[in-house]
Enzyme design. Structure first.
Site, PDB file in Angstrom:
ATOM      1  N   HIS A 208       0.806  -1.233   0.000  1.00  0.00           N
ATOM      2  CA  HIS A 208       0.000   0.000   0.000  1.00  0.00           C
ATOM      3  C   HIS A 208       0.834   1.276   0.000  1.00  0.00           C
ATOM      4  CE1 HIS A 208       1.005  -0.237   4.294  1.00  0.00           C
ATOM      5  NE2 HIS A 208       0.923   1.081   4.242  1.00  0.00           N
TER       6      HIS A 208
HETATM    7  C1  UD1 Z   1      -1.374   5.447   5.917  1.00  0.00           C
HETATM    8  C2  UD1 Z   1      -0.056   5.989   6.469  1.00  0.00           C
HETATM    9  C3  UD1 Z   1       1.017   4.912   6.459  1.00  0.00           C
HETATM   10  C4  UD1 Z   1       0.525   3.624   7.069  1.00  0.00           C
HETATM   11  C5  UD1 Z   1      -0.788   3.218   6.430  1.00  0.00           C
HETATM   12  C6  UD1 Z   1      -1.355   1.958   7.047  1.00  0.00           C
HETATM   13  C7  UD1 Z   1       0.339   8.399   6.134  1.00  0.00           C
HETATM   14  C8  UD1 Z   1       1.111   9.398   5.371  1.00  0.00           C
HETATM   15  N1  UD1 Z   1       0.442   7.126   5.694  1.00  0.00           N
HETATM   16  O1  UD1 Z   1      -1.226   5.193   4.516  1.00  0.00           O
HETATM   17  O2  UD1 Z   1       2.146   5.384   7.170  1.00  0.00           O
HETATM   18  O3  UD1 Z   1       1.481   2.599   6.869  1.00  0.00           O
HETATM   19  O4  UD1 Z   1      -1.728   4.275   6.598  1.00  0.00           O
HETATM   20  O5  UD1 Z   1      -2.394   1.451   6.243  1.00  0.00           O
HETATM   21  O6  UD1 Z   1      -0.330   8.741   7.083  1.00  0.00           O
HETATM   22  N2  UD1 Z   1      -8.920   4.676   2.217  1.00  0.00           N
HETATM   23  C9  UD1 Z   1     -10.137   4.045   2.164  1.00  0.00           C
HETATM   24  N3  UD1 Z   1     -10.614   3.450   3.279  1.00  0.00           N
HETATM   25  C10 UD1 Z   1      -9.932   3.450   4.449  1.00  0.00           C
HETATM   26  C11 UD1 Z   1      -8.664   4.081   4.495  1.00  0.00           C
HETATM   27  C12 UD1 Z   1      -8.168   4.679   3.365  1.00  0.00           C
HETATM   28  O7  UD1 Z   1     -10.795   4.025   1.131  1.00  0.00           O
HETATM   29  O8  UD1 Z   1     -10.439   2.909   5.452  1.00  0.00           O
HETATM   30  C13 UD1 Z   1      -8.388   5.360   1.030  1.00  0.00           C
HETATM   31  C14 UD1 Z   1      -8.216   6.866   1.291  1.00  0.00           C
HETATM   32  O9  UD1 Z   1      -9.368   7.551   1.025  1.00  0.00           O
HETATM   33  C15 UD1 Z   1      -7.087   7.200   0.329  1.00  0.00           C
HETATM   34  C16 UD1 Z   1      -6.265   5.929   0.294  1.00  0.00           C
HETATM   35  O10 UD1 Z   1      -7.100   4.870   0.753  1.00  0.00           O
HETATM   36  O11 UD1 Z   1      -7.579   7.462  -0.943  1.00  0.00           O
HETATM   37  C17 UD1 Z   1      -5.012   6.025   1.115  1.00  0.00           C
HETATM   38  O12 UD1 Z   1      -5.307   6.313   2.468  1.00  0.00           O
HETATM   39  P1  UD1 Z   1      -4.370   7.298   3.317  1.00  0.00           P
HETATM   40  O13 UD1 Z   1      -4.984   7.527   4.623  1.00  0.00           O
HETATM   41  O14 UD1 Z   1      -3.984   8.449   2.487  1.00  0.00           O
HETATM   42  O15 UD1 Z   1      -3.013   6.526   3.550  1.00  0.00           O
HETATM   43  P2  UD1 Z   1      -2.534   5.026   3.577  1.00  0.00           P
HETATM   44  O16 UD1 Z   1      -2.033   4.636   2.252  1.00  0.00           O
HETATM   45  O17 UD1 Z   1      -3.503   4.098   4.229  1.00  0.00           O
END
Ligand code: UD1
Length: 358
Positions: A208
């Site tokens: 991810h």
């Molecule tokens: C974040 C952390 C990372 C950690 C990871 C664990 C930062 C910069 N990164 O990355 O350090 O290792 O979490 O998973 O804080 N989304 C969903 N549903 C969810 C969660 C996320 O659809 O429940 C989508 C968000 O809308 C976004 C994408 O997934 O479009 C990424 O989510 P984001 O919170 O930006 O960061 P992670 O990649 O999860």
């Protein structure tokens, strides 16, 4: 004494499961939990609170799906309001996410003692948002709880001997979690049967990180490598929403098994039964080791260098030849764990004891 804990992303829920339980042992500690909402899908958030018995958050800010600046900025603003109302003695933040840095900045600017759990880790890659978050959080924390000697050495190299911060090597709270829940999670075949995989005969993969998902060429290279591994052993990927979205947006095909993100108990079942773990997650690299599986890391660096130095982990980035070579190297090797690299499973007790002393 009041402690406000800031959580937001999946790995933080897992760590809080151990630390909140340890706080409960001290009647003088009152923990208030703030969930920023960074992770919000039921299988990325709620499932951990339910199955691991983490206290329900006192606040949920529901801030998510924004760019780094907007997400961190909005969290900072909302957390500050809560801290002004709650007036805690300590704010506790975990790891390296946007929720971590937002909580840290809010606390420090209000002169509240800041505690960073999982401090001192470095990838030395300043392009990773996580590296920026962890360096800045460490620098403004009052107490740094470090999981490993490597973490302590990293801080020393950055001159922390001259900075007025308390540094404690407490071991890794994720080891506490793995030891505790491993006993509680039965070896249930339902999941393996549902996925049509056999114990010891599949590769567990998660991916991810922004550096792997956000560059189409890198993402394509990794998928090609996974397809090659899948010809040898079935690959199973609990797929993170970021990864699923990027793959869908690029119209790429997946020729291995994917499932929705899993809770901690099902992840334990998959790790325990896997042949090898392939991941870009920090936490899963260690969980592979806790459950005596070799790990191949889909990154250019790792914060968990002791796993590499002791032969349990190989770093391959997105290079297919390196991945296949690592896979051949580990495939028939037996795992000899030796002395624990991450403490004795009592990290959270050390943390709670220290906090309870004010
Ligand atoms: C974040 C952390 C990372 C950690 C990871 C664990 C930062 C910069 N990164 O990355 O350090 O290792 O979490 O998973 O804080 N989304 C969903 N549903 C969810 C969660 C996320 O659809 O429940 C989508 C968000 O809308 C976004 C994408 O997934 O479009 C990424 O989510 P984001 O919170 O930006 O960061 P992670 O990649 O999860």
């Amino acid at each position: 004494m009041k402690v406000v804990t800031i959580l937001g992303a999946r790995p933080q829920f897992v760590k809080a499961a151990a630390v909140s339980r340890a706080f409960n042992e001290y009647p003088n500690i009152k923990e208030v939990i703030v969930h920023t909402g960074q992770h919000f899908d039921a299988n990325m958030s709620e499932v951990f609170f339910t199955e691991m018995g983490i206290p329900k958050p006192d606040y949920n800010l529901q801030i998510n799906s924004l760019g780094h600046g907007a997400m961190t900025g909005r969290m900072l603003e909302e957390i500050e309001k809560i801290l002004i109302d709650e007036k805690p003695k300590y704010v506790v933040v975990y790891g390296d996410t946007n929720s971590t840095i937002a909580g840290a900045l809010a606390a420090k600017k209000l002169h509240i003692s800041l505690v960073h759990i999982e401090a001192g880790l470095r990838s030395f890659n300043m392009e990773m948002p996580e590296e920026i978050n962890r360096i800045l959080t460490d620098r403004i924390s009052d107490i740094l709880f470090c999981p490993t000697e490597t973490a302590i050495n990293n801080l020393e190299a950055e001159g922390y001997a001259n900075i007025d911060t308390e540094i404690v090597q407490c071991g890794d709270v994720m080891e506490d979690v793995a030891l505790h829940y491993n006993k509680l999670v039965g070896n249930d075949d339902v999941l393996l049967n549902a996925l049509k995989i056999e114990s010891g005969k599949f590769v567990l993969c998660t991916m991810h990180r922004q550096e792997n998902t956000d560059d189409p060429a890198t993402l394509k290279r990794i998928l090609t490598s996974l397809h090659a591994i899948n010809e040898i052993y079935p690959v199973v990927m609990p797929i993170h929403p970021r990864t699923a979205k990027k793959i869908a947006d690029l119209g790429l095909e997946i020729h291995f098994k994917t499932v929705e993100p899993l809770g901690y108990f099902d992840m334990i079942r998959l790790i325990r039964n896997s042949k090898i773990v392939l991941t870009d997650s920090g936490g899963l690299q260690k969980e592979a080791y806790f459950f005596e599986k070799f790990c191949i890391t889909l990154r250019e660096q790792t914060e968990w260098v002791e796993l590499v130095n002791n032969g349990f982990n190989k770093i391959v980035g997105s290079n297919q030849d390196a991945l296949m070579e690592a896979f051949d190297h580990f495939k028939n090797k037996s795992f000899e764990k030796g002395t624990s690299l991450y403490g004795d499973g009592k990290a959270s007790s050390v943390i709670a004891k220290r906090i309870s002393q004010e």
